[in-house]
Design a protein around this motif. Structure first.
Motif, PDB file in Angstrom:
ATOM      1  N   ALA A  65     -26.047   2.184  11.386  1.00  0.00           N
ATOM      2  CA  ALA A  65     -25.298   2.656  10.290  1.00  0.00           C
ATOM      3  C   ALA A  65     -24.034   3.392  11.477  1.00  0.00           C
ATOM      4  N   ALA A  66     -24.744   4.286  12.283  1.00  0.00           N
ATOM      5  CA  ALA A  66     -23.405   5.247  12.699  1.00  0.00           C
ATOM      6  C   ALA A  66     -21.912   4.453  13.230  1.00  0.00           C
ATOM      7  N   ASP A  67     -21.975   2.973  13.940  1.00  0.00           N
ATOM      8  CA  ASP A  67     -20.973   2.480  14.285  1.00  0.00           C
ATOM      9  C   ASP A  67     -20.377   1.838  12.893  1.00  0.00           C
ATOM     10  N   ALA A  68     -20.521   1.563  12.161  1.00  0.00           N
ATOM     11  CA  ALA A  68     -19.750   1.466  10.486  1.00  0.00           C
ATOM     12  C   ALA A  68     -19.503   2.122  10.150  1.00  0.00           C
ATOM     13  N   PHE A  69     -19.620   3.767  10.464  1.00  0.00           N
ATOM     14  CA  PHE A  69     -19.233   5.037   9.431  1.00  0.00           C
ATOM     15  C   PHE A  69     -18.084   5.297  10.202  1.00  0.00           C
ATOM     16  N   GLY A  70     -18.443   5.172  11.824  1.00  0.00           N
ATOM     17  CA  GLY A  70     -17.632   5.107  13.126  1.00  0.00           C
ATOM     18  C   GLY A  70     -16.022   4.891  12.602  1.00  0.00           C
ATOM     19  N   PHE A  71     -16.182   2.737  12.668  1.00  0.00           N
ATOM     20  CA  PHE A  71     -15.431   2.469  12.207  1.00  0.00           C
ATOM     21  C   PHE A  71     -14.464   2.727  11.106  1.00  0.00           C
ATOM     22  N   TYR A  72     -15.238   2.810   9.696  1.00  0.00           N
ATOM     23  CA  TYR A  72     -14.487   3.953   9.215  1.00  0.00           C
ATOM     24  C   TYR A  72     -13.533   5.008   8.927  1.00  0.00           C
ATOM     25  N   SER A  73     -14.331   5.689   9.294  1.00  0.00           N
ATOM     26  CA  SER A  73     -13.376   6.813   9.972  1.00  0.00           C
ATOM     27  C   SER A  73     -12.050   7.327  10.538  1.00  0.00           C
ATOM     28  N   VAL A  74     -12.352   6.228  11.230  1.00  0.00           N
ATOM     29  CA  VAL A  74     -11.587   5.958  12.673  1.00  0.00           C
ATOM     30  C   VAL A  74      -9.710   5.305  12.718  1.00  0.00           C
ATOM     31  N   SER A  75     -10.646   4.161  11.702  1.00  0.00           N
ATOM     32  CA  SER A  75      -9.113   3.014  11.400  1.00  0.00           C
ATOM     33  C   SER A  75      -8.803   3.622  11.063  1.00  0.00           C
ATOM     34  N   ASN A  76      -8.096   3.702  10.191  1.00  0.00           N
ATOM     35  CA  ASN A  76      -7.186   4.334   9.625  1.00  0.00           C
ATOM     36  C   ASN A  76      -6.714   5.227   9.310  1.00  0.00           C
ATOM     37  N   ALA A  77      -6.613   6.363  10.259  1.00  0.00           N
ATOM     38  CA  ALA A  77      -5.872   7.765  10.756  1.00  0.00           C
ATOM     39  C   ALA A  77      -5.325   7.320  11.466  1.00  0.00           C
ATOM     40  N   ALA A  78      -3.842   7.483  11.043  1.00  0.00           N
ATOM     41  CA  ALA A  78      -2.807   6.809  11.399  1.00  0.00           C
ATOM     42  C   ALA A  78      -1.538   9.078  11.893  1.00  0.00           C
ATOM     43  N   PHE A  79      -0.386   8.677  12.332  1.00  0.00           N
ATOM     44  CA  PHE A  79       0.807   9.413  12.480  1.00  0.00           C
ATOM     45  C   PHE A  79       1.926   9.016  12.651  1.00  0.00           C
ATOM     46  N   LYS A  80       2.432  10.168  12.631  1.00  0.00           N
ATOM     47  CA  LYS A  80       4.482   9.552  12.679  1.00  0.00           C
ATOM     48  C   LYS A  80       4.382   8.766  13.847  1.00  0.00           C
ATOM     49  N   PRO A  96      -2.701   7.079   5.868  1.00  0.00           N
ATOM     50  CA  PRO A  96      -2.199   6.727   5.038  1.00  0.00           C
ATOM     51  C   PRO A  96      -2.181   7.152   3.453  1.00  0.00           C
ATOM     52  N   PRO A  97      -1.522   6.703   2.468  1.00  0.00           N
ATOM     53  CA  PRO A  97      -1.947   7.342   1.514  1.00  0.00           C
ATOM     54  C   PRO A  97      -3.015   6.860   0.859  1.00  0.00           C
ATOM     55  N   VAL A  98      -4.405   7.532   0.096  1.00  0.00           N
ATOM     56  CA  VAL A  98      -5.214   7.519  -0.045  1.00  0.00           C
ATOM     57  C   VAL A  98      -5.644   7.732  -1.463  1.00  0.00           C
ATOM     58  N   SER A  99      -6.217   6.845  -2.075  1.00  0.00           N
ATOM     59  CA  SER A  99      -7.456   7.443  -3.002  1.00  0.00           C
ATOM     60  C   SER A  99      -8.706   6.906  -2.812  1.00  0.00           C
ATOM     61  N   GLN A 100      -9.320   8.536  -2.579  1.00  0.00           N
ATOM     62  CA  GLN A 100     -11.252   8.128  -2.870  1.00  0.00           C
ATOM     63  C   GLN A 100     -11.932   8.410  -3.725  1.00  0.00           C
ATOM     64  N   ILE A 101     -12.508   7.539  -4.216  1.00  0.00           N
ATOM     65  CA  ILE A 101     -13.795   6.750  -4.864  1.00  0.00           C
ATOM     66  C   ILE A 101     -14.820   6.720  -4.531  1.00  0.00           C
ATOM     67  N   GLY A 102     -15.556   8.201  -4.509  1.00  0.00           N
ATOM     68  CA  GLY A 102     -17.028   8.464  -3.799  1.00  0.00           C
ATOM     69  C   GLY A 102     -16.469   7.791  -1.963  1.00  0.00           C
ATOM     70  N   ILE A 104     -15.123   4.829  -1.681  1.00  0.00           N
ATOM     71  CA  ILE A 104     -14.219   3.663  -1.456  1.00  0.00           C
ATOM     72  C   ILE A 104     -12.762   4.654  -1.225  1.00  0.00           C
ATOM     73  N   ARG A 105     -12.031   4.388  -0.419  1.00  0.00           N
ATOM     74  CA  ARG A 105     -10.859   4.561  -0.264  1.00  0.00           C
ATOM     75  C   ARG A 105      -9.562   3.208  -0.151  1.00  0.00           C
ATOM     76  N   ILE A 106      -8.460   3.381  -0.979  1.00  0.00           N
ATOM     77  CA  ILE A 106      -7.835   2.685  -1.367  1.00  0.00           C
ATOM     78  C   ILE A 106      -6.528   3.218  -0.359  1.00  0.00           C
ATOM     79  N   ILE A 107      -6.252   2.033   0.677  1.00  0.00           N
ATOM     80  CA  ILE A 107      -5.063   2.627   1.584  1.00  0.00           C
ATOM     81  C   ILE A 107      -4.023   2.261   1.530  1.00  0.00           C
ATOM     82  N   ASN A 108      -2.850   2.610   1.800  1.00  0.00           N
ATOM     83  CA  ASN A 108      -1.504   3.127   1.285  1.00  0.00           C
ATOM     84  C   ASN A 108      -1.426   1.753   0.019  1.00  0.00           C
ATOM     85  N   SER A 109      -1.667   1.236  -0.427  1.00  0.00           N
ATOM     86  CA  SER A 109      -1.750   0.613  -2.246  1.00  0.00           C
ATOM     87  C   SER A 109      -1.676  -0.265  -0.875  1.00  0.00           C
ATOM     88  N   GLU A 110      -2.419  -0.965  -0.033  1.00  0.00           N
ATOM     89  CA  GLU A 110      -2.848  -2.299   0.705  1.00  0.00           C
ATOM     90  C   GLU A 110      -3.674  -2.805   0.322  1.00  0.00           C
TER      91      GLU A 110
END
Length: 293
Positions: A65-80, A96-102, A104-110
């Motif tokens: 479970a730690a690695d699943a969280f890790g990928f979730y926590s880093v995969s969509n960090a974004a910079f200019k 990127p622009p995120v809506s958070q539901i618990g 569950i995140r909605i990433i960049n309207s994608e």
């Protein structure tokens, strides 16, 4: 994977793909490289159709479970695209622009993403369906996958005072480091020799500014000291200016340097603490005072 019509009217097309992630680079693209740092076990995807609309479920299974969280926590960090100005008042890194539901995140309207126990998932669907069929698909997965959505225990290494909630990340390799620091793509915690794992979080400093704290964890204290020495040599060899700081509690003197930003770091038992992206030596000293007790 969910069965056909797990959401009313969405029918499985039979285009299921299942396999080891390392053999599916043609499907996963550049995201495969970060994914492999977290040692995934399986990947599966299926497309569901409702008329001409499509909904794609992507499911990744990790060893724990730690690695699943890790990928979730880093995969969509974004910079200019460029190195940001030090001392900026917005967060130093953010998804990127995120809506958070618990969790569950909605990433960049994608797409939507989430994690549950040792699983990470993405739901891809057209934007106008994200909050309808997309969220229903995500909740279905969280309801039917085993376990709970719990951050990796190593996140507990981060001090809680002034930590920006939701900024925590669990890092397993150089690609994750580069995503969070936007620095140079180098394994500056292990220099490709010493194994490590790390956590990172954003913290507030004076004037509403933010900085990044990374805590690398090693097999023993000797490796942590070696990593600190190698990092010091790197900054000196690359012409960064040395910052002389006043003694901190315990007469500890972290190593500190300045170039386009200020950094400070020190070994502590089997850990290396690394403060990144601070505008000046005064704010760096304040940040260090926060973490050295």
């Amino acid at each position: 994977l969910p069965p056909s019509q797990f959401i009313t009217a969405w029918v499985a097309t039979g285009n299921e793909v299942f396999g080891r992630p390392e053999s599916l680079g043609w499907l996963l693209g550049d995201g495969l490289y970060l994914l492999l740092e977290y040692e995934p076990v399986w990947f599966a995807t299926e497309t569901y159709a409702r008329g001409e609309d499509e909904l794609v479920v992507e499911l990744f299974e990790f060893k724990n479970a730690a690695d699943a969280f890790g990928f979730y926590s880093v995969s969509n960090a974004a910079f200019k695209d460029q190195i940001p100005e030090p001392g900026r008042t917005e967060k130093p890194y953010a998804p990127p622009p995120v809506s958070q539901i618990g969790t569950i995140r909605i990433i960049n309207s994608e797409f939507l993403e989430g994690y549950q126990d040792r699983f990470y998932f993405r739901i891809r669907i057209k934007e106008e369906e994200l909050y309808d069929s997309g969220t229903r698909a995500a909740f279905y997965l969280q309801t039917n996958l085993p376990g709970e959505s719990i951050p990796a225990a190593i996140i507990g290494n981060l001090p809680r005072t002034d930590l920006v909630g939701g900024s925590e990340g669990y890092i397993r390799g150089a690609i994750g480091l580069d995503i969070l620091t936007n620095w140079n793509g180098m394994d500056f915690l292990g220099f490709d020799e010493n194994p490590w794992k790390a956590v990172a979080g954003q913290y507030r400093v004076s004037g509403g500014k933010y900085y990044l704290l990374i805590i690398g964890e090693y097999e023993d204290s000797d490796m942590a000291r070696i990593a600190a020495t190698r990092l010091q040599n790197y900054f000196q060899d690359n012409g960064w200016d040395t910052i002389v700081l006043p003694p901190l509690p315990g007469n500890l003197r972290p190593r500190a340097f300045k170039d386009f930003t200020c950094v400070g770091f020190w070994a502590k038992n089997n850990q290396l603490w690394f403060v990144w992206d601070i505008e000046n030596a005064t704010d760096l000293n304040r940040a260090l005072q926060q973490h050295i007790r």
